[in-house]
Write a protein that holds these residues in place. Structure first.
Motif, PDB file in Angstrom:
ATOM      1  N   ILE A  74       0.857  -1.183   0.000  1.00  0.00           N
ATOM      2  CA  ILE A  74       0.000   0.000   0.000  1.00  0.00           C
ATOM      3  C   ILE A  74       0.898   1.240   0.000  1.00  0.00           C
ATOM      4  O   ILE A  74       1.709   1.417   0.914  1.00  0.00           O
ATOM      5  N   PRO A  75       0.792   2.104  -1.008  1.00  0.00           N
ATOM      6  CA  PRO A  75       1.642   3.299  -1.072  1.00  0.00           C
ATOM      7  C   PRO A  75       1.532   4.146   0.196  1.00  0.00           C
ATOM      8  O   PRO A  75       0.441   4.380   0.714  1.00  0.00           O
ATOM      9  N   GLY A  76       2.688   4.584   0.696  1.00  0.00           N
ATOM     10  CA  GLY A  76       2.724   5.446   1.870  1.00  0.00           C
ATOM     11  C   GLY A  76       2.750   4.724   3.191  1.00  0.00           C
ATOM     12  O   GLY A  76       2.929   5.341   4.238  1.00  0.00           O
ATOM     13  N   ARG A  77       2.566   3.388   3.182  1.00  0.00           N
ATOM     14  CA  ARG A  77       2.523   2.654   4.444  1.00  0.00           C
ATOM     15  C   ARG A  77       3.867   2.020   4.795  1.00  0.00           C
ATOM     16  O   ARG A  77       4.119   1.675   5.942  1.00  0.00           O
ATOM     17  N   ARG A  78       4.744   1.876   3.825  1.00  0.00           N
ATOM     18  CA  ARG A  78       6.027   1.220   4.059  1.00  0.00           C
ATOM     19  C   ARG A  78       6.941   2.088   4.907  1.00  0.00           C
ATOM     20  O   ARG A  78       7.103   3.283   4.655  1.00  0.00           O
ATOM     21  N   ARG A  79       7.555   1.499   5.916  1.00  0.00           N
ATOM     22  CA  ARG A  79       8.498   2.213   6.769  1.00  0.00           C
ATOM     23  C   ARG A  79       9.745   2.553   5.975  1.00  0.00           C
ATOM     24  O   ARG A  79      10.265   1.747   5.210  1.00  0.00           O
ATOM     25  N   ARG A  80      10.238   3.780   6.166  1.00  0.00           N
ATOM     26  CA  ARG A  80      11.447   4.207   5.480  1.00  0.00           C
ATOM     27  C   ARG A  80      12.663   3.738   6.266  1.00  0.00           C
ATOM     28  O   ARG A  80      12.821   4.064   7.434  1.00  0.00           O
ATOM     29  N   LEU A  81      13.516   2.951   5.635  1.00  0.00           N
ATOM     30  CA  LEU A  81      14.769   2.510   6.242  1.00  0.00           C
ATOM     31  C   LEU A  81      15.938   3.158   5.519  1.00  0.00           C
ATOM     32  O   LEU A  81      15.873   3.399   4.311  1.00  0.00           O
ATOM     33  N   SER A  83      19.736   3.052   3.910  1.00  0.00           N
ATOM     34  CA  SER A  83      20.371   1.984   3.139  1.00  0.00           C
ATOM     35  C   SER A  83      21.103   1.018   4.050  1.00  0.00           C
ATOM     36  O   SER A  83      21.111  -0.198   3.816  1.00  0.00           O
ATOM     37  N   ALA A  84      21.706   1.550   5.124  1.00  0.00           N
ATOM     38  CA  ALA A  84      22.430   0.690   6.069  1.00  0.00           C
ATOM     39  C   ALA A  84      21.463  -0.217   6.822  1.00  0.00           C
ATOM     40  O   ALA A  84      21.744  -1.402   7.041  1.00  0.00           O
ATOM     41  N   GLU A  85      20.309   0.329   7.243  1.00  0.00           N
ATOM     42  CA  GLU A  85      19.325  -0.477   7.966  1.00  0.00           C
ATOM     43  C   GLU A  85      18.744  -1.563   7.075  1.00  0.00           C
ATOM     44  O   GLU A  85      18.535  -2.700   7.515  1.00  0.00           O
ATOM     45  N   TYR A  86      18.492  -1.206   5.806  1.00  0.00           N
ATOM     46  CA  TYR A  86      17.936  -2.201   4.883  1.00  0.00           C
ATOM     47  C   TYR A  86      18.951  -3.315   4.628  1.00  0.00           C
ATOM     48  O   TYR A  86      18.591  -4.506   4.587  1.00  0.00           O
ATOM     49  N   ALA A  87      20.230  -2.940   4.465  1.00  0.00           N
ATOM     50  CA  ALA A  87      21.283  -3.937   4.247  1.00  0.00           C
ATOM     51  C   ALA A  87      21.424  -4.858   5.465  1.00  0.00           C
ATOM     52  O   ALA A  87      21.621  -6.065   5.335  1.00  0.00           O
ATOM     53  N   GLU A  88      21.284  -4.266   6.666  1.00  0.00           N
ATOM     54  CA  GLU A  88      21.368  -5.068   7.891  1.00  0.00           C
ATOM     55  C   GLU A  88      20.193  -6.043   7.986  1.00  0.00           C
ATOM     56  O   GLU A  88      20.358  -7.204   8.361  1.00  0.00           O
ATOM     57  N   LEU A  89      18.997  -5.573   7.620  1.00  0.00           N
ATOM     58  CA  LEU A  89      17.813  -6.434   7.623  1.00  0.00           C
ATOM     59  C   LEU A  89      17.993  -7.585   6.636  1.00  0.00           C
ATOM     60  O   LEU A  89      17.689  -8.744   6.954  1.00  0.00           O
ATOM     61  N   LYS A  90      18.517  -7.269   5.457  1.00  0.00           N
ATOM     62  CA  LYS A  90      18.701  -8.294   4.434  1.00  0.00           C
ATOM     63  C   LYS A  90      19.722  -9.331   4.885  1.00  0.00           C
ATOM     64  O   LYS A  90      19.531 -10.547   4.700  1.00  0.00           O
ATOM     65  N   ALA A  91      20.811  -8.863   5.506  1.00  0.00           N
ATOM     66  CA  ALA A  91      21.832  -9.797   5.994  1.00  0.00           C
ATOM     67  C   ALA A  91      21.261 -10.707   7.073  1.00  0.00           C
ATOM     68  O   ALA A  91      21.551 -11.908   7.121  1.00  0.00           O
ATOM     69  N   ASN A  92      20.423 -10.139   7.939  1.00  0.00           N
ATOM     70  CA  ASN A  92      19.821 -10.924   9.015  1.00  0.00           C
ATOM     71  C   ASN A  92      18.884 -11.980   8.465  1.00  0.00           C
ATOM     72  O   ASN A  92      18.908 -13.142   8.886  1.00  0.00           O
ATOM     73  N   LEU A  93      18.025 -11.582   7.506  1.00  0.00           N
ATOM     74  CA  LEU A  93      17.045 -12.521   6.951  1.00  0.00           C
ATOM     75  C   LEU A  93      17.695 -13.546   6.023  1.00  0.00           C
ATOM     76  O   LEU A  93      17.126 -14.607   5.767  1.00  0.00           O
ATOM     77  N   THR A  94      18.889 -13.247   5.540  1.00  0.00           N
ATOM     78  CA  THR A  94      19.628 -14.216   4.738  1.00  0.00           C
ATOM     79  C   THR A  94      20.150 -15.348   5.615  1.00  0.00           C
ATOM     80  O   THR A  94      20.147 -16.524   5.218  1.00  0.00           O
ATOM     81  N   ALA A  95      20.567 -14.975   6.828  1.00  0.00           N
ATOM     82  CA  ALA A  95      21.201 -15.951   7.711  1.00  0.00           C
ATOM     83  C   ALA A  95      20.243 -16.627   8.685  1.00  0.00           C
ATOM     84  O   ALA A  95      20.498 -17.756   9.117  1.00  0.00           O
ATOM     85  N   SER A 155       9.266  -3.756  16.710  1.00  0.00           N
ATOM     86  CA  SER A 155      10.574  -3.764  16.071  1.00  0.00           C
ATOM     87  C   SER A 155      11.529  -2.832  16.802  1.00  0.00           C
ATOM     88  O   SER A 155      11.196  -1.674  17.060  1.00  0.00           O
ATOM     89  N   PRO A 156      12.752  -3.291  17.138  1.00  0.00           N
ATOM     90  CA  PRO A 156      13.709  -2.421  17.824  1.00  0.00           C
ATOM     91  C   PRO A 156      14.226  -1.299  16.931  1.00  0.00           C
ATOM     92  O   PRO A 156      14.844  -0.365  17.412  1.00  0.00           O
ATOM     93  N   THR A 157      13.992  -1.404  15.612  1.00  0.00           N
ATOM     94  CA  THR A 157      14.494  -0.373  14.708  1.00  0.00           C
ATOM     95  C   THR A 157      13.521   0.784  14.536  1.00  0.00           C
ATOM     96  O   THR A 157      13.833   1.757  13.854  1.00  0.00           O
ATOM     97  N   LEU A 158      12.348   0.709  15.138  1.00  0.00           N
ATOM     98  CA  LEU A 158      11.390   1.804  15.012  1.00  0.00           C
ATOM     99  C   LEU A 158      11.937   3.025  15.742  1.00  0.00           C
ATOM    100  O   LEU A 158      12.230   2.975  16.940  1.00  0.00           O
ATOM    101  N   THR A 211      11.300  13.104   7.274  1.00  0.00           N
ATOM    102  CA  THR A 211      12.052  12.556   6.142  1.00  0.00           C
ATOM    103  C   THR A 211      13.237  11.727   6.599  1.00  0.00           C
ATOM    104  O   THR A 211      13.699  10.861   5.857  1.00  0.00           O
ATOM    105  N   CYS A 212      13.737  11.986   7.796  1.00  0.00           N
ATOM    106  CA  CYS A 212      14.869  11.232   8.368  1.00  0.00           C
ATOM    107  C   CYS A 212      14.606  11.003   9.854  1.00  0.00           C
ATOM    108  O   CYS A 212      15.292  11.577  10.714  1.00  0.00           O
ATOM    109  N   PRO A 213      13.605  10.196  10.197  1.00  0.00           N
ATOM    110  CA  PRO A 213      13.185  10.076  11.597  1.00  0.00           C
ATOM    111  C   PRO A 213      14.240   9.501  12.533  1.00  0.00           C
ATOM    112  O   PRO A 213      14.175   9.725  13.740  1.00  0.00           O
TER     113      PRO A 213
END
Length: 320
Positions: A74-81, A83-95, A155-158, A211-213
């Motif tokens: 849904i447009p506008g509902r996605r949390r803004r992460l 690039s570092a946070e997104y990369a960390e999330l991806k690394a975590n979900l990969t492992a 989520s601890p990243t909120l 824009t940068c919470p």
């Protein structure tokens, strides 16, 4: 429209009750203050019950496997992460397995709208997965934003600023107190109170933070709110603007930039006059006062030196 304004618009659009009438005319609203208060309390109670029901569903409902191809963002509902946070999330979900299921709402066509977990679903798609653990919520439109907020609250990243907007939306739509809000969210009153200090910052600053919470935490926000109350709003605006635009500028530096200017200290050191190795007198100057302090036997000559100083000053003034 700014992100902050959109958040306010969402809050303003949430209804406080789901009552509907089959009769062609609407019932008359209470005209007396007591009647209006009773009506408001009833709606608030109803909404609080819905929030508690929603929380129990999020905490107790068992997740199931959902096909990623049937999930819709849904447009506008996605949390803004970042690039570092997104990369960390991806690394975590990969492992590791998914620790927190996403939440969705079933559509009439049998597919699903994502309520919370857009980034997790996006990472799973990038990893080539076909399914993801999810909880299907049976909720009406008025509770969707709450579901997204409470799901992300776990989520601890909120960021503290995102928690602030979520809390503010709940307060504005239900009228619940800070204490009731803390109980509903499962955190301390003092924590909620500190997070709500964001509301005391200038509107322009809140728009920037939207824009940068992640750039400003609640502890720093509380100190900046104090600076605003003490009349240093311009300093706060400038500090937050730099904080958002300059990643090297820290929260501690931003808070320091909002402090009141201190009066410059007098750094003049006393002048010591000696006769050989022996100290004769010490001369100091501070705030327009010149002081001469004699030591030892020279103290007996203080009156004579005072007269010499007078003569010297008068002579100097006569030259001007």
């Amino acid at each position: 429209m700014s992100t902050a304004a959109k958040q306010k618009a969402k809050a303003a659009g949430i209804r406080l009750d789901d009552d509907s009438m089959d009769t062609p005319s609407e019932p008359l609203a209470p005209r007396t203050a007591p009647g209006q208060l009773i009506g408001l309390q009833g709606r608030v109670h109803s909404q609080q019950a819905e929030i508690e029901k929603l929380k129990r569903a999020l905490e107790q409902r068992a997740p199931g496997k959902l096909p990623l191809e049937k999930l819709h963002e849904i447009p506008g509902r996605r949390r803004r992460l970042t690039s570092a946070e997104y990369a960390e999330l991806k690394a975590n979900l990969t492992a590791y397995p998914l620790a927190q299921p996403i939440t969705v709402r079933e559509r009439p066509d049998g597919e699903y709208d994502i309520v919370a977990g857009h980034n997790r679903a996006a990472v799973y798609r990038e990893l080539g997965r076909t399914e993801i653990d999810g909880i299907v919520l049976d909720i009406d439109d008025s509770m969707v934003e709450y579901a997204a907020f409470f799901s992300n609250l776990l989520s601890p990243t909120l960021s503290d600023f995102e928690k602030f907007w979520g809390f503010k939306s709940l307060q504005e739509s239900t009228g619940i107190t800070k204490e009731e809000l803390a109980k509903a969210a499962g955190i301390s009153d003092s924590h909620v109170g500190r997070i709500m200090k964001f509301d005391l910052l200038p509107s322009e600053s809140k728009d920037l933070l939207a824009t940068c919470p992640e750039r400003l935490g609640s502890n720093a926000a509380e100190q900046m709110a104090k600076a605003v109350a003490e009349g240093r709003e311009d300093k706060v605006k400038a500090a937050i603007e730099r904080l958002v635009s300059d990643n090297t500028f820290t929260q501690a530096q931003a808070v320091a930039a909002t402090k009141a200017d201190r009066a410059p200290r007098d750094r003049h050191e006393p002048m010591v006059i000696r006769r050989g190795a022996r100290k004769v007198c010490q001369i100091s100057a501070r705030n327009g006062v010149v002081g001469v302090s004699f030591s030892g036997s020279a103290a007996d000559e203080a009156d004579q030196w005072a007269e010499k100083i007078r003569v010297f000053i008068e002579a100097e003034l006569g030259k001007q």
